[in-house]
Design an enzyme around this catalytic site. Sequence first.
Site, PDB file in Angstrom:
ATOM      1  N   THR A 185       0.426   2.138 -18.938  1.00 11.37           N
ATOM      2  CA  THR A 185       0.146   1.656 -17.581  1.00 11.37           C
ATOM      3  C   THR A 185       0.364   0.151 -17.600  1.00 11.37           C
ATOM      4  O   THR A 185       0.324  -0.466 -18.674  1.00 11.37           O
ATOM      5  CB  THR A 185      -1.299   1.943 -17.165  1.00 11.37           C
ATOM      6  OG1 THR A 185      -2.146   1.252 -18.074  1.00 11.37           O
ATOM      7  CG2 THR A 185      -1.605   3.422 -17.214  1.00 11.37           C
ATOM      8  N   GLU A 330      -0.073   8.122 -15.117  1.00 11.76           N
ATOM      9  CA  GLU A 330      -1.041   9.100 -15.646  1.00 11.76           C
ATOM     10  C   GLU A 330      -0.779  10.526 -15.154  1.00 11.76           C
ATOM     11  O   GLU A 330      -1.400  11.467 -15.614  1.00 11.76           O
ATOM     12  CB  GLU A 330      -2.470   8.691 -15.239  1.00 11.76           C
ATOM     13  CG  GLU A 330      -3.023   7.477 -15.969  1.00 11.76           C
ATOM     14  CD  GLU A 330      -2.719   6.155 -15.261  1.00 11.76           C
ATOM     15  OE1 GLU A 330      -1.719   6.090 -14.513  1.00 11.76           O
ATOM     16  OE2 GLU A 330      -3.479   5.191 -15.463  1.00 11.76           O
ATOM     17  N   LYS A 439     -13.201  -5.665   2.161  1.00 12.32           N
ATOM     18  CA  LYS A 439     -14.520  -5.163   2.568  1.00 12.32           C
ATOM     19  C   LYS A 439     -15.142  -6.145   3.553  1.00 12.32           C
ATOM     20  O   LYS A 439     -15.651  -7.180   3.169  1.00 12.32           O
ATOM     21  CB  LYS A 439     -15.395  -4.939   1.342  1.00 12.32           C
ATOM     22  CG  LYS A 439     -14.809  -3.824   0.500  1.00 12.32           C
ATOM     23  CD  LYS A 439     -15.647  -3.425  -0.676  1.00 12.32           C
ATOM     24  CE  LYS A 439     -15.002  -2.233  -1.359  1.00 12.32           C
ATOM     25  NZ  LYS A 439     -14.782  -2.373  -2.777  1.00 12.32           N
TER      26      LYS A 439
HETATM   27  P1  ADP Z   1       1.588   0.952 -12.596  1.00  9.85           P
HETATM   28  O1  ADP Z   1       1.856   0.954 -14.028  1.00  9.85           O
HETATM   29  O2  ADP Z   1       2.125  -0.182 -11.785  1.00  9.85           O
HETATM   30  O3  ADP Z   1       0.168   1.313 -12.218  1.00  9.85           O
HETATM   31  P2  ADP Z   1       2.284   3.451 -11.588  1.00  9.85           P
HETATM   32  O4  ADP Z   1       3.593   3.918 -11.100  1.00  9.85           O
HETATM   33  O5  ADP Z   1       1.548   4.308 -12.505  1.00  9.85           O
HETATM   34  O6  ADP Z   1       2.558   2.099 -12.170  1.00  9.85           O
HETATM   35  O7  ADP Z   1       1.390   3.053 -10.337  1.00  9.85           O
HETATM   36  C1  ADP Z   1       0.588   3.982  -9.705  1.00  9.85           C
HETATM   37  C2  ADP Z   1       0.005   3.383  -8.459  1.00  9.85           C
HETATM   38  O8  ADP Z   1       1.026   2.957  -7.560  1.00  9.85           O
HETATM   39  C3  ADP Z   1      -0.792   4.385  -7.646  1.00  9.85           C
HETATM   40  O9  ADP Z   1      -2.090   4.539  -8.154  1.00  9.85           O
HETATM   41  C4  ADP Z   1      -0.760   3.765  -6.265  1.00  9.85           C
HETATM   42  O10 ADP Z   1      -1.739   2.764  -6.116  1.00  9.85           O
HETATM   43  C5  ADP Z   1       0.589   3.108  -6.213  1.00  9.85           C
HETATM   44  N1  ADP Z   1       1.543   3.969  -5.493  1.00  9.85           N
HETATM   45  C6  ADP Z   1       2.438   4.825  -6.006  1.00  9.85           C
HETATM   46  N2  ADP Z   1       3.149   5.412  -5.035  1.00  9.85           N
HETATM   47  C7  ADP Z   1       2.683   4.929  -3.853  1.00  9.85           C
HETATM   48  C8  ADP Z   1       3.003   5.148  -2.472  1.00  9.85           C
HETATM   49  N3  ADP Z   1       3.970   5.975  -2.090  1.00  9.85           N
HETATM   50  N4  ADP Z   1       2.292   4.462  -1.562  1.00  9.85           N
HETATM   51  C9  ADP Z   1       1.322   3.609  -1.916  1.00  9.85           C
HETATM   52  N5  ADP Z   1       0.982   3.358  -3.190  1.00  9.85           N
HETATM   53  C10 ADP Z   1       1.651   4.009  -4.152  1.00  9.85           C
END
Ligand code: ADP
Length: 545
Positions: A185, A330, A439
């Site tokens: 991540t 994940e 918030k």
């Molecule tokens: P990173 O390593 O940057 O976390 P990930 O691809 O695992 O890379 O990121 C996952 C996160 O990206 C999600 O938990 C969410 O917050 C955001 N995300 C993924 N797709 C979308 C989407 N279509 N719209 C909004 N947020 C998204």
Amino acid sequence: MLGRMQTSALLVNDILDHANIYHSDVEIVSRLVGGKIHRETYSEAHLRARKMSQALQSLGLDKGDVVATLAWNNHRHFESWYAITGIGGVYHTLNPRLFADQLIYIINHAEDKYIFVDLTFVPILEGLQDKLNTVKGFIIYCDEDEMPQTTFDNVHCYETLINAHDGDFSWVQLDENDACGICYTSGTTGNPKGVIYSHRSNVLHSLVAVSQDVMGLSSKSVVMPVVPMFHANAWGLVFTCPMVGAAMVNPGPQMDGASIFELLDAEQVSFTAAVPTVWLMLLQHLEEQNLKLPYLDTVVIGGSAAPRMMIEKFEKDYEVDVNHAWGMTELSPLGTMGVLKGKMHDLSFDERVDIKVKQGRPPYLVQMKITDDDGNELPRDGKTFGNLKVKGPFIIETYMKDDGGEILDAEGYFDTGDVATLDADGFMQITDRSKDVVKSGGEWISSIELENIAVGHPDIVEAAVIGVAHPKWDERPILIVIKKEDADLSREDVLGFMEGKIAKWWMPDDVVFVEEIPHTATGKIQKLALREQFKDYVLPTANDA
Ligand code: ADP
């Protein structure tokens, strides 16, 4: 009574074996570093992967060894994944946009033994070499005559290794629960954490991903994965394409609008996938050059929220179906896909876009719920928002080396850290990352929704919303904006544009114009850095308390 059916293990290398026999002449097209276009078939990739498996064994690598890749999407990167897993090894994708310290950390943490590296990234690794504790050598993606002068201690040329072997090799037999790949991540807070996919989870994810209501891939598809293999498994396309015999078109290092268009057009790509920033560049290029997309049927947009304007443009101006996707490293990574249901096709264009701006619905094998902070499930009414939790056989159980400890709730659900709504049709809409919601007076304001509205303004290139401390309301939103180069845009213009599109109390308290907005290694806005940058910001409304 037990069932009397076969229990063969689900292994990713069987996918390539299948492509070799049943889709032997289907091509993998790749733009290489330097711009050259390379073409080979699944059969050639299958043979070359087996030769590379032999080479890895001859270098002393064995079952369970972790081998990293630092590379663009291309045929050699594709072959390497299968070569590594073919000896029972574990591929580990490195994201070149990580900071040096993070790269060193994850290479040492995963205990990488060798690293495959594209020519572009050789200098990055040369600089880190002394700090990599477990790495024994490097394999450079190039022909023999392209081998660079390098300071690597133990270095090999990819094509020389391939040429030294005959491909007479059987994949090492494994248990389907054996580790297959690792992706970290991005670690916006603290150190990055490793997600270890198994062969079984990758195969199950692929079976789900190819299905009609997810990616809908088949032997008729020509697929361009613009999303990098180092970003959450290229959303599974390295496995799904050979699984169904879809052709692959790999863009390599060039992801600007003109280069992407050139490949989409020349290779008659029917399906492509990437984050919104890539599509912004493409749409801008299409408009400037007055171009069309006659071959493209479907574009998947995920990783960050797809702005409404982007969905409308693809669908209306270019007749391309947009599938908005949400996922996480994940989750292997697909969690939802915004394919409309049968009953939705008669809706008006605007009503359909209303559904497509949501992030989509989970396929079978992804269970999903929203809860309050005490874990109580909240209604699926499309309005109530809560913590988004997921469960299923291609979703994480624990991070590598148990970093982060126990991460599932009592029912086995993983808390995604996203805040979302779910509606009666199962469509999920991300309100925010739980850390990023503003918030205000005990109520939540969605930073994503404000950003999406702001980027709908023709003079705004990019927008980010963060909460800033307010004496009365706790936090109030400010809108940080990059405007188009020659645009004459004021704070009042922006706020005027947003008026009527959101509840009054959601209106940003201020608009700040900047030259640059920081991004994470996966192309997302770095809210943490922005909050740090604006931590002492005094709102014009601070005295209204
Ligand atoms: P990173 O390593 O940057 O976390 P990930 O691809 O695992 O890379 O990121 C996952 C996160 O990206 C999600 O938990 C969410 O917050 C955001 N995300 C993924 N797709 C979308 C989407 N279509 N719209 C909004 N947020 C998204």
